[in-house]
Motif scaffolding. Structure first.
Motif, PDB file in Angstrom:
ATOM      1  N   ILE A   1       0.840  -1.197   0.000  1.00  0.00           N
ATOM      2  CA  ILE A   1       0.000   0.000   0.000  1.00  0.00           C
ATOM      3  C   ILE A   1       0.874   1.246   0.000  1.00  0.00           C
ATOM      4  O   ILE A   1       1.719   1.419   0.876  1.00  0.00           O
ATOM      5  CB  ILE A   1      -0.924   0.025   1.232  1.00  0.00           C
ATOM      6  N   GLN A   2       0.687   2.088  -0.993  1.00  0.00           N
ATOM      7  CA  GLN A   2       1.297   3.413  -1.001  1.00  0.00           C
ATOM      8  C   GLN A   2       0.233   4.368  -0.481  1.00  0.00           C
ATOM      9  O   GLN A   2      -0.752   4.638  -1.156  1.00  0.00           O
ATOM     10  CB  GLN A   2       1.727   3.816  -2.405  1.00  0.00           C
ATOM     11  N   VAL A   3       0.409   4.829   0.746  1.00  0.00           N
ATOM     12  CA  VAL A   3      -0.596   5.711   1.349  1.00  0.00           C
ATOM     13  C   VAL A   3      -0.572   7.074   0.668  1.00  0.00           C
ATOM     14  O   VAL A   3      -1.580   7.553   0.163  1.00  0.00           O
ATOM     15  CB  VAL A   3      -0.361   5.848   2.866  1.00  0.00           C
ATOM     16  N   PHE A   4       0.612   7.702   0.659  1.00  0.00           N
ATOM     17  CA  PHE A   4       0.788   8.955  -0.075  1.00  0.00           C
ATOM     18  C   PHE A   4       2.276   9.238  -0.223  1.00  0.00           C
ATOM     19  O   PHE A   4       3.014   9.239   0.754  1.00  0.00           O
ATOM     20  CB  PHE A   4       0.107  10.130   0.638  1.00  0.00           C
ATOM     21  N   ASN A   5       2.682   9.465  -1.477  1.00  0.00           N
ATOM     22  CA  ASN A   5       4.094   9.696  -1.787  1.00  0.00           C
ATOM     23  C   ASN A   5       4.966   8.594  -1.183  1.00  0.00           C
ATOM     24  O   ASN A   5       4.777   7.432  -1.486  1.00  0.00           O
ATOM     25  CB  ASN A   5       4.518  11.092  -1.326  1.00  0.00           C
ATOM     26  N   ASP A   6       5.903   8.950  -0.300  1.00  0.00           N
ATOM     27  CA  ASP A   6       6.818   7.936   0.230  1.00  0.00           C
ATOM     28  C   ASP A   6       6.312   7.280   1.513  1.00  0.00           C
ATOM     29  O   ASP A   6       7.028   6.504   2.138  1.00  0.00           O
ATOM     30  CB  ASP A   6       8.201   8.535   0.466  1.00  0.00           C
ATOM     31  N   VAL A   7       5.098   7.582   1.913  1.00  0.00           N
ATOM     32  CA  VAL A   7       4.507   6.944   3.093  1.00  0.00           C
ATOM     33  C   VAL A   7       3.825   5.654   2.628  1.00  0.00           C
ATOM     34  O   VAL A   7       2.815   5.698   1.924  1.00  0.00           O
ATOM     35  CB  VAL A   7       3.501   7.866   3.798  1.00  0.00           C
ATOM     36  N   LYS A   8       4.377   4.522   3.028  1.00  0.00           N
ATOM     37  CA  LYS A   8       3.913   3.234   2.524  1.00  0.00           C
ATOM     38  C   LYS A   8       3.704   2.228   3.653  1.00  0.00           C
ATOM     39  O   LYS A   8       4.207   2.408   4.761  1.00  0.00           O
ATOM     40  CB  LYS A   8       4.933   2.669   1.532  1.00  0.00           C
ATOM     41  N   ILE A   9       2.951   1.184   3.344  1.00  0.00           N
ATOM     42  CA  ILE A   9       2.839   0.033   4.229  1.00  0.00           C
ATOM     43  C   ILE A   9       3.358  -1.158   3.437  1.00  0.00           C
ATOM     44  O   ILE A   9       2.721  -1.613   2.486  1.00  0.00           O
ATOM     45  CB  ILE A   9       1.391  -0.210   4.692  1.00  0.00           C
TER      46      ILE A   9
END
Length: 339
Positions: free
Chosen positions: A283-291
């Protein structure tokens, strides 16, 4: 107790750049206690545990939706991703309009931001289809003293919700999913909302990808050092980019709510050293914030077939995502064995 100050204090940990699991765990426990005290209701009752069933997936019961907070990395990354999106948009559009589809009883992913911005900077539309969750959410907003903020709370099915063309959101948030996009309405919600907004609207999460992959055995000495998972092929994704580049959301779906088929072929040399055929969610939450893989219950790989100690020439995996009362990535596996 000043509830607003407590909310700001507790949720500040989610926005900290440095990840400290002990602090994050403590903050999550405090967040749960605060929300449950404000709620003042027992959610662990028949009405709270009952999921709502639809022809395109289910909406979680109130009790289960509230438990999503316990998934530490999921909660942290979504809150951080939303924060990044707000920061990107806040100076370009005032008031910023955030649509939160599927809030659960507490709107836990947006609640940390309401008091961090002025009433003039952001307005909110909350959609919740579960009547029990809907009533609790209204009570939470009231008890937190947020009624004079620009928050519209609607009891609506987000898969059928019509966006006012004169009041389109700048950011759309929905975390209505389980591992591998199974059972819940995430895909249908995004399909419905994506076709009503422009390409400039930010969707949170930005991208949800499903991969056919492999897992190798992992010794204790390797644990937490090298990932045992290898992605072979992306077989399905939900993102604004993929939807819009397909010349419209409607063209993504074939007849009977089926998406295009995908075939993954894995030859013998690629299988060496691996023990399981798996389905991986990222999951890419937003830009470089991922799970990433295994960081959350949402991204725990699913074993499709054990392949250890077998003489295999090749593996073919045919996949196709289907929207139904139990949406899921359907698959069949064809194994060619050595003679």
């Amino acid at each position: 107790m000043d509830l607003q100050k407590e909310l700001l204090r507790i949720t500040s940990e989610y926005l900290d750049e440095n990840l400290d699991y002990l602090k994050l765990s403590k903050a999550t426990e405090e967040y749960k206690i605060l929300l449950n005290e404000i709620c003042g209701q027992n959610l662990d009752i028949e009405n709270g545990r009952k999921d709502l069933e639809f022809d395109n997936g289910k909406a979680l019961g109130t009790y289960w939706a509230a438990l999503c907070l316990d998934d530490l990395i999921r909660t942290r990354q979504f809150i951080r991703g939303i924060n990044r999106a707000i920061q990107e948009k806040i100076n370009k559009q005032k008031p910023l309009h955030i649509l939160y589809a599927g809030t659960g009883p507490f709107a836990t992913l947006i609640l940390p931001f309401i008091l961090r911005y002025s009433k003039e900077e952001i307005r909110y539309t909350f959609l919740e289809v579960n009547q029990f969750s809907f009533e609790i959410l209204k009570n939470i907003i009231s008890k937190l003293g947020l009624n004079d903020y620009n928050i519209k709370i609607l009891k609506e099915d987000a898969t059928k919700y019509h966006i006012d063309p004169q009041n389109k959101p700048d950011i759309i948030v929905s975390e209505t999913m389980q591992n591998a996009l199974a059972k819940e309405q995430q895909v249908s919600i995004f399909l419905n909302l994506m076709k009503q907004v422009s390409y400039h609207t930010i969707f949170i999460p930005e991208n949800i990808e499903l991969f056919i992959g492999l897992k190798k055995s992992q010794s204790l000495t390797e644990e937490n050092q090298v990932s045992p998972f290898k992605k072979i092929k992306r077989v399905f994704d939900v993102s604004k980019k993929s939807m819009f580049l397909s010349n419209g959301v409607e063209n993504m779906i074939l007849k009977e709510n089926l998406f295009e088929k995908s075939q993954t072929i894995i030859e013998n040399k690629e299988l060496e050293g691996f023990i399981d055929l798996v389905l991986i969610t990222e999951i890419q939450v937003f830009n470089d914030v991922k799970i990433s893989v295994n960081e959350s219950s949402l991204t725990t790989p699913i074993i499709l077939k054990v392949i250890a100690n077998q003489k295999i020439d090749s593996v073919i995996v045919n996949t196709q995502y289907k929207i139904s009362s139990l949406p899921e990535l359907e698959y069949d596996i064809i194994i060619s064995n050595n003679v």
